[in-house]
Design an enzyme around this catalytic site. Structure first.
Site, short mmCIF file in Angstrom:
data_model
loop_
_atom_site.label_atom_id
_atom_site.label_comp_id
_atom_site.label_asym_id
_atom_site.label_seq_id
_atom_site.Cartn_x
_atom_site.Cartn_y
_atom_site.Cartn_z
N LYS A 114 12.95 -9.41 30.99
CA LYS A 114 13.45 -8.05 30.74
C LYS A 114 14.74 -8.09 29.92
CE LYS A 114 11.11 -5.48 34.30
NZ LYS A 114 11.14 -4.92 35.64
N LYS A 197 -0.38 -8.99 31.57
CA LYS A 197 -0.75 -8.34 32.84
C LYS A 197 -0.71 -6.83 32.67
CE LYS A 197 3.44 -7.63 35.29
NZ LYS A 197 4.31 -7.54 36.38
N LYS A 200 2.80 -0.94 34.76
CA LYS A 200 3.20 0.46 34.68
C LYS A 200 4.08 0.68 33.45
CE LYS A 200 4.94 0.66 38.95
NZ LYS A 200 4.70 -0.08 40.15
P1 TYM Z 1 5.72 -3.57 41.36
O1 TYM Z 1 6.03 -2.16 41.65
O2 TYM Z 1 5.90 -4.07 39.97
O3 TYM Z 1 4.21 -3.89 41.77
C1 TYM Z 1 3.71 -3.58 43.06
C2 TYM Z 1 2.68 -4.63 43.49
O4 TYM Z 1 1.58 -4.67 42.58
C3 TYM Z 1 1.37 -6.01 42.11
N1 TYM Z 1 0.91 -5.94 40.71
C4 TYM Z 1 -0.19 -6.53 40.26
N2 TYM Z 1 -1.13 -7.28 40.86
C5 TYM Z 1 -2.16 -7.72 40.11
N3 TYM Z 1 -2.28 -7.46 38.79
C6 TYM Z 1 -1.37 -6.70 38.14
N4 TYM Z 1 -1.51 -6.43 36.85
C7 TYM Z 1 -0.26 -6.20 38.89
N5 TYM Z 1 0.81 -5.43 38.56
C8 TYM Z 1 1.52 -5.29 39.69
C9 TYM Z 1 2.75 -6.65 42.22
O5 TYM Z 1 2.66 -8.06 42.29
C10 TYM Z 1 3.26 -6.06 43.52
O6 TYM Z 1 2.74 -6.74 44.63
N6 TYM Z 1 9.66 -6.10 43.11
C11 TYM Z 1 8.42 -5.47 43.48
C12 TYM Z 1 8.58 -4.40 44.54
C13 TYM Z 1 9.29 -4.84 45.78
C14 TYM Z 1 8.72 -5.61 46.82
C15 TYM Z 1 9.76 -5.71 47.80
C16 TYM Z 1 7.50 -6.22 47.03
C17 TYM Z 1 10.55 -4.52 46.13
N7 TYM Z 1 10.85 -5.05 47.37
C18 TYM Z 1 9.55 -6.44 48.97
C19 TYM Z 1 7.30 -6.93 48.20
C20 TYM Z 1 8.33 -7.05 49.17
C21 TYM Z 1 7.81 -4.81 42.26
O7 TYM Z 1 8.47 -4.49 41.30
O8 TYM Z 1 6.49 -4.53 42.37
#
Ligand code: TYM
Length: 332
Positions: A114, A197, A200
């Site tokens: 990023k 990947k 969003k």
């Molecule tokens: P975030 O919001 O980017 O994504 C949420 C979850 O979706 C999964 N994910 C995917 N899995 C498969 N293929 C994809 N293309 C794909 N895009 C997203 C992510 O791996 C995630 O599991 N930092 C985290 C949010 C967070 C969190 C936490 C997660 C904050 N605190 C504590 C677990 C525990 C995030 O930005 O996820």
């Protein structure tokens, strides 16, 4: 007997989740919430690291929570809440940040990507400390497992390191969490660029299937997905990344094995296969979308559910925070 604990969360960084979030995370969450005492947060503090319109962020937070529920997370069974409504997250993050090396945080690949993309002057410090807030999320709840997609694995590993460091210095305080990553579905790829990947924050919308999109829009995106010139429906990640990604999505949404889908479409073209997948997607997300929109029709009720769940989360989180504050020498 008390059940082991599960923690996970998503950023409310768009009006809708994308199907990678659903396949990589939400399906597992739903399946695991019976056997685990589960905490699912909408991580709005994390979302502040990106530029936001305040009213839009509030809406996106509600929309994300509504999609959790519509996808099958039950707020009477699991604790489904908004991160900023539990102040202990930001409080524990501060303590953990004093125990995280600057170099250690600099090595997080998501931060490196990023900051590289936006340039140092447009990269805020919150983006740098983002994984430490994520560690606080997880550790406050004495979590056993963290189901995530593979892009979050490094952050969970940092979480483990910080927990072990704290325990080593101050005595047993945190449970050491395990990441749980489904090998086959850990990474769903962009339909137009099957080497990136699905995200969003993708630059182009054409390769992202949104959970709340009109089903006909999603169907069109699938019909236009990038494939290859071979013409056979066959899993081969290296040489046929587009078709392989579609097969993974198909299998995940139907619970079928990839070879059985390959057999079904043997000798038929990509058009048929995509049409079949479009039907699967419409069938899966039609009801999820309808339920989410219904929940969003009554935001007061949704806010009430979130507030009572936040109170439940606070009880658990406060206990851990209190212990931490006492151990590091803050006057209680
Ligand atoms: P975030 O919001 O980017 O994504 C949420 C979850 O979706 C999964 N994910 C995917 N899995 C498969 N293929 C994809 N293309 C794909 N895009 C997203 C992510 O791996 C995630 O599991 N930092 C985290 C949010 C967070 C969190 C936490 C997660 C904050 N605190 C504590 C677990 C525990 C995030 O930005 O996820």
């Amino acid at each position: 007997m008390s059940r082991p604990r599960l923690y996970s969360g998503m950023q409310p960084s768009a009006d809708s989740l994308q199907i990678g979030n659903y396949i990589g995370a939400l399906i597992q969450w739903r399946d695991l919430q019976e056997a685990y005492e589960a905490f699912f947060s909408v991580v709005d503090l994390h979302a502040l690291t990106q530029p936001n319109d305040p009213e839009e962020l509030r809406q996106q937070t509600r929309r994300t929570a509504a999609q959790y529920i519509a996808a099958g997370i039950e707020p009477s069974k699991s604790t489904l809440y908004v991160q900023s409504q539990v102040p202990a997250h930001a409080q524990l993050q501060w303590v953990l940040s004093t125990m995280t090396g600057f170099g250690e945080a600099s090595r997080m690949t998501q931060f490196k990507d990023k900051s590289h993309r936006y340039g140092a002057d447009k990269t805020n410090v919150g983006l740098f400390t983002y994984p430490i807030l994520m560690a606080a999320d997880i550790l406050l709840y004495q979590t056993d497992i963290v189901p995530v997609g593979d892009d979050q694995k490094q952050h969970v590993e940092l979480t483990r390191d910080l927990a072990e460091r704290f325990n080593g210095r101050y005595g047993e305080t945190f449970r050491i969490p395990m990441p749980v990553i489904q090998r086959d579905t850990a990474r769903i790829y962009d339909l137009q660029n099957p080497l990136a990947k699905m995200s969003k924050s993708a630059e182009s919308d054409a390769g992202v299937v949104w959970m709340l999109d009109d089903p006909s829009v999603s169907a069109k995106k699938i019909m236009r997905a990038v494939t290859d010139s071979e013409g056979s429906v066959r899993f081969d990640k290296e040489n046929k990344p587009g078709v392989s990604n579609l097969l993974v999505i198909y299998a995940a949404l139907t619970g079928r094995q990839i070879p059985s889908i390959e057999d079904e479409y043997a000798g038929r073209g990509y058009g048929d296969f995509k049409k079949g997948l479009a039907e699967v997607v419409v069938e899966e997300f039609g009801p999820v979308r309808a339920r989410a929109l219904e929940l969003l029709d009554d935001p007061a009720e949704l806010d009430r559910i979130l507030a009572s769940n936040a109170a439940r989360a606070s009880e658990v989180a406060e206990k851990t925070l209190d212990d931490v504050y006492a151990k590091v020498g803050l006057l209680r």
